[in-house]
Motif scaffolding. Structure first.
Motif, mmCIF file in Angstrom:
data_model
loop_
_atom_site.group_PDB
_atom_site.id
_atom_site.type_symbol
_atom_site.label_atom_id
_atom_site.label_comp_id
_atom_site.label_asym_id
_atom_site.label_seq_id
_atom_site.Cartn_x
_atom_site.Cartn_y
_atom_site.Cartn_z
ATOM 1 N N MET A 11 0.854 -1.191 0.000
ATOM 2 C CA MET A 11 0.000 0.000 0.000
ATOM 3 C C MET A 11 0.887 1.237 0.000
ATOM 4 S SD MET A 11 -3.093 -1.263 2.517
ATOM 5 C CE MET A 11 -2.154 -1.223 4.025
ATOM 6 N N GLU A 12 1.630 1.394 -1.046
ATOM 7 C CA GLU A 12 2.570 2.513 -1.163
ATOM 8 C C GLU A 12 1.833 3.764 -1.619
ATOM 9 O OE1 GLU A 12 6.878 3.496 -3.183
ATOM 10 O OE2 GLU A 12 5.677 1.868 -3.995
ATOM 11 N N LEU A 14 -0.566 5.435 -0.191
ATOM 12 C CA LEU A 14 -2.011 5.292 -0.069
ATOM 13 C C LEU A 14 -2.558 5.749 1.274
ATOM 14 C CD1 LEU A 14 -4.759 4.173 -1.074
ATOM 15 C CD2 LEU A 14 -4.066 1.980 -0.089
ATOM 16 N N VAL A 15 -2.042 5.190 2.357
ATOM 17 C CA VAL A 15 -2.742 5.339 3.638
ATOM 18 C C VAL A 15 -2.837 6.774 4.135
ATOM 19 C CG1 VAL A 15 -2.264 2.950 4.322
ATOM 20 C CG2 VAL A 15 -0.752 4.775 5.103
ATOM 21 N N TYR A 17 -3.702 9.273 2.604
ATOM 22 C CA TYR A 17 -4.778 9.986 1.916
ATOM 23 C C TYR A 17 -6.171 9.443 2.219
ATOM 24 C CZ TYR A 17 -0.899 11.832 -0.761
ATOM 25 O OH TYR A 17 0.281 12.449 -1.134
ATOM 26 N N ILE A 18 -6.272 8.440 3.056
ATOM 27 C CA ILE A 18 -7.594 7.871 3.350
ATOM 28 C C ILE A 18 -7.890 7.991 4.846
ATOM 29 C CG2 ILE A 18 -7.601 6.354 1.336
ATOM 30 C CD1 ILE A 18 -6.788 4.060 3.078
ATOM 31 N N PHE A 42 3.631 -0.730 3.939
ATOM 32 C CA PHE A 42 3.135 0.577 3.521
ATOM 33 C C PHE A 42 3.999 1.691 4.079
ATOM 34 C CE2 PHE A 42 0.611 -0.471 7.314
ATOM 35 C CZ PHE A 42 0.659 0.691 8.071
ATOM 36 N N TYR A 44 4.015 5.746 5.479
ATOM 37 C CA TYR A 44 3.090 6.594 6.224
ATOM 38 C C TYR A 44 3.823 7.821 6.753
ATOM 39 C CZ TYR A 44 5.244 4.909 10.525
ATOM 40 O OH TYR A 44 6.152 4.627 11.522
ATOM 41 N N GLU A 69 -6.295 16.414 -2.165
ATOM 42 C CA GLU A 69 -5.834 15.183 -1.545
ATOM 43 C C GLU A 69 -5.183 15.483 -0.193
ATOM 44 O OE1 GLU A 69 -3.378 13.057 -4.289
ATOM 45 O OE2 GLU A 69 -5.012 12.758 -5.683
#
Length: 126
Positions: A11-12, A14-15, A17-18, A42, A44, A69
């Motif tokens: 999960m590069e 990604l995290v 932004y969510i 991932f 972070y 974003e």
């Protein structure tokens, strides 16, 4: 997707932004629907980058927000291992910018600038 086979969940980028609840849901899915030995990896930001309390990354935070974003998720500094163990993972390895600079940027690259905002974490489903 075969739940009986070990899987690497990458999960590069990604995290951050969510929303935190979505991160928890993804991690819960991995733990509850993956074969033993499956792994997650991932990158972070620490929470102070996301919430702006560190003060040094304001331009980057503002730019990301202006692009639609904004940063939404971070992990408290030094808490990645506890964070992932609480969610059912083991063998947690946290790699900070100092860690990867020391490991990979030596010799002719020793003075190369490295982004000190990102950390990486790797954990295993047991």
């Amino acid at each position: 997707y075969d739940r009986s086979k070990k899987t690497l969940f990458l999960m590069e980028g990604l995290v951050m932004y969510i929303p935190p609840m979505a991160v928890d849901e993804m991690l819960s899915f991995i733990v509850n629907n993956s074969a033993k030995g499956s792994e997650v990896l991932f990158d972070y930001f620490i929470q102070s980058v996301v919430d702006g309390t560190s003060g040094t990354e304001k331009n980057m935070r503002d730019f990301a927000a202006q692009q639609g974003e904004p940063f939404l998720f971070g992990i408290e500094d030094g808490a990645a291992e506890v964070f992932l163990k609480e969610r059912g993972f083991s063998r947690v390895q946290n790699v900070t910018s100092d860690d990867y600079k020391n490991a990979y940027f030596c010799g002719a690259n020793k003075d190369r600038a490295v982004c000190n905002l990102l950390s990486f974490v790797h954990a295993v489903v047991e």
